[in-house]
Design an enzyme around this catalytic site. Structure first.
Site, short mmCIF file in Angstrom:
data_model
loop_
_atom_site.label_atom_id
_atom_site.label_comp_id
_atom_site.label_asym_id
_atom_site.label_seq_id
_atom_site.Cartn_x
_atom_site.Cartn_y
_atom_site.Cartn_z
N THR A 1 57.82 -29.58 9.69
CA THR A 1 56.56 -29.79 10.42
C THR A 1 56.79 -30.25 11.86
OG1 THR A 1 56.42 -32.11 9.69
CG2 THR A 1 55.37 -30.44 8.29
N ARG B 1 57.63 -34.94 17.06
CA ARG B 1 56.50 -35.68 17.63
C ARG B 1 56.00 -36.71 16.64
NH1 ARG B 1 51.61 -34.55 15.50
NH2 ARG B 1 51.26 -32.56 14.44
N CYS C 1 53.69 -38.83 14.22
CA CYS C 1 52.56 -38.58 13.31
C CYS C 1 51.31 -39.28 13.83
CB CYS C 1 52.92 -39.11 11.92
SG CYS C 1 51.57 -39.03 10.72
N CYS D 1 54.22 -43.70 5.34
CA CYS D 1 53.13 -42.78 5.70
C CYS D 1 52.51 -42.14 4.46
CB CYS D 1 53.63 -41.70 6.64
SG CYS D 1 52.35 -40.54 7.15
N ASP E 1 66.35 -84.42 12.72
CA ASP E 1 64.92 -84.45 13.00
C ASP E 1 64.19 -85.26 11.94
OD1 ASP E 1 62.58 -82.89 14.57
OD2 ASP E 1 62.08 -82.98 12.44
N CYS F 1 57.59 -39.94 11.02
CA CYS F 1 56.61 -40.88 10.45
C CYS F 1 57.27 -42.21 10.11
CB CYS F 1 56.02 -40.31 9.14
SG CYS F 1 55.17 -38.75 9.30
#
Length: 473
Positions: free
Chosen positions: A30, A63, A65, A38, A432, A34
């Site tokens: 595709t 690219r 998602c 996803c 402390d 992702c």
């Protein structure tokens, strides 16, 4: 960085949110990458590739998602806590150092040549500093497109792009959409409050104990700098190009953030500092699993999962607070610090005074013993002259060494600064008083030497144990 295919694929197959930000899943069929969680992804094994960074996935031609928004995933917890050069570089890139000073500036901050730095980052993350900064610019641009009504040219330069053409090309490559298409897809509704107001969601790995974060910050809140009101933390920010304010509200699955910035070029550093302040890139399951192995902490971890380690938006501020708090109560320290703030910055100004402003203050600004006043001035001088780096990208061991060399700064102060300003996850403060009281309340040894030896079982998360001991106190 080598990613084990079988382990990564199991995380993807189970939609495990804990791995968001650890790695990114690319689907070659595709052309999309992702988050592991996803919900739209059911890839076949032969079509899957795993990447250690979003920049590496983009470099492979994939690219982002549009459903899971992998660029908005929590950061990798290993870069959040690691003290080596790559971890320091990632924190500085997130703070916008490459956009402001270029790769030469980043390399100079880290003390390495540009070539060697590129080689180290590429080996670990599959991308060099320019590609990592480019991926961050793309995310910044997307946020501005979707949450403001600014023109595209204004957004391009605010996000750090050198030209509108570069801006357009990058967004087409990363999101397979033009800037105008991204605005139409999300409605393009400007956030209320003006052009400099941005509303966004800051992701985290669950669980997150929001009440513990707000309790910690409210107890230490300084007038004119910060406050907790109606479940929201508000504070002023001093950023590289100007000032700003942040309103942060822990919610289910995210922290709602409203940022008001004098200069929108400060969006990326403002987001990075807010994420660090609330420790949103931590892996709470790994931390809690280790601490719950101790029967003394197990019940508290079960009742309050996801207690975070609040960091700092300003390392110098944290160091000043630590010195001022030495051997006095938080209430007394707050009064002293409030006077210092109001004596060094103009009325109505935002944020904590800078090292230069503290260094230039006269004696009347310091309502404290003279030795402590001179300790603050020594600290301010070291920071102003560049001898001490208290930014999250600083070298932790070297910074602690230099802190301890300053008059009036001892192990407690240096440890506190390392824990909160530098983000060291493995600091114990055995002397402390609050830590000792918390240890006693849990039936643990409260003598500093015995407690220090006992705490070895909490490594490498002793800073998180310290926060839990304070809560137990």
């Amino acid at each position: 960085m080598e990613l084990d295919f079988e382990r990564c694929y199991r995380a993807v197959d189970s939609r495990d949110q804990r791995f968001d930000g650890w790695f990114y899943t690319g689907v070659t069929s595709t052309g999309i990458y992702c988050r592991p969680s996803c919900p739209a992804m059911t890839p076949k094994r032969q079509n899957v590739r795993f990447f250690p960074s979003a920049a590496a996935a983009q470099g492979a031609g994939l690219r982002a998602c549009r459903r899971c928004r992998p660029d908005a995933a929590p950061g990798s917890p290993q870069w959040d806590v690691r003290a080596d050069v790559v971890g320091r570089a990632m924190r500085l890139i997130a703070d916008g150092v490459v956009d402001r000073d270029g790769v030469p500036g980043l390399a100079a901050r880290l003390g390495y040549t540009e070539r060697h730095l590129h080689r180290m980052l590429h080996a670990e993350l599959g991308a060099g500093p320019l590609a990592l900064a480019r991926a961050q610019r793309a995310q910044t641009a997307r946020i501005l497109i979707e949450t403001t009504g600014l023109g595209m040219a204004e957004i391009a330069f605010a996000a750090g792009f050198g030209s509108v053409r570069q801006f357009n090309e990058t967004l087409r490559e990363v999101y397979a959409a033009t800037p105008s298409e991204l605005r139409v897809t999300r409605g393009g509704r400007p956030a209320p409050g003006g052009a400099g107001t941005i509303s966004l969601r800051l992701a985290y790995r669950p669980p997150l104990h929001g009440a513990a974060l707000l309790d910690f910050l409210a107890l230490r809140a300084l007038p004119d700098v910060e406050e907790v009101r109606d479940g929201t933390y508000h504070r002023g920010l001093r950023l590289p190009h100007g000032t700003g304010t942040a309103a942060l509200t822990p919610a289910d699955g995210h922290v709602a953030a409203t940022l008001r910035l004098a200069d929108l070029r400060d969006l990326a550093p403002a987001v990075a500092r807010c994420r660090r302040l609330l420790d949103l890139d931590a892996d709470p399951v790994a931390i809690d699993t280790t601490l719950a192995e101790d029967p003394a902490l197990a019940d508290q971890v079960r009742r309050e999962p996801g207690v975070r380690l609040p960091h700092a938006v300003d390392g110098f501020e944290t160091a000043v607070r630590a010195i001022t708090t030495q051997q006095v109560s938080l209430r007394s320290a707050r009064t002293t610090l409030t006077h210092l703030i109001r004596s060094t910055i103009p009325a109505g100004a935002v944020g904590f005074p800078s090292a230069e402003e503290v260094l230039g203050a006269d004696d009347s600004a310091f309502r404290m013993p003279s030795a402590r006043r001179e300790a603050l001035r020594g600290l301010a001088r070291a920071v102003a002259e560049g001898e001490l780096d208290l930014a999250p990208g600083g070298d932790r061991e070297e910074t602690v060494r230099r802190l301890l060399a300053l008059p009036g700064i001892g192990p407690w102060t240096a440890g506190y600064v390392a824990m909160r300003a530098l983000g060291d996850p493995d600091v114990l403060l055995p002397t402390d008083l609050g830590v000792r009281r918390g240890a006693a309340a849990l039936g643990l040894p409260d003598d500093p030497k015995h407690l220090d030896r006992y705490a070895d079982r909490w490594r490498p998360w002793r800073s998180y144990a310290t926060i839990r001991l304070w809560r137990a106190a």
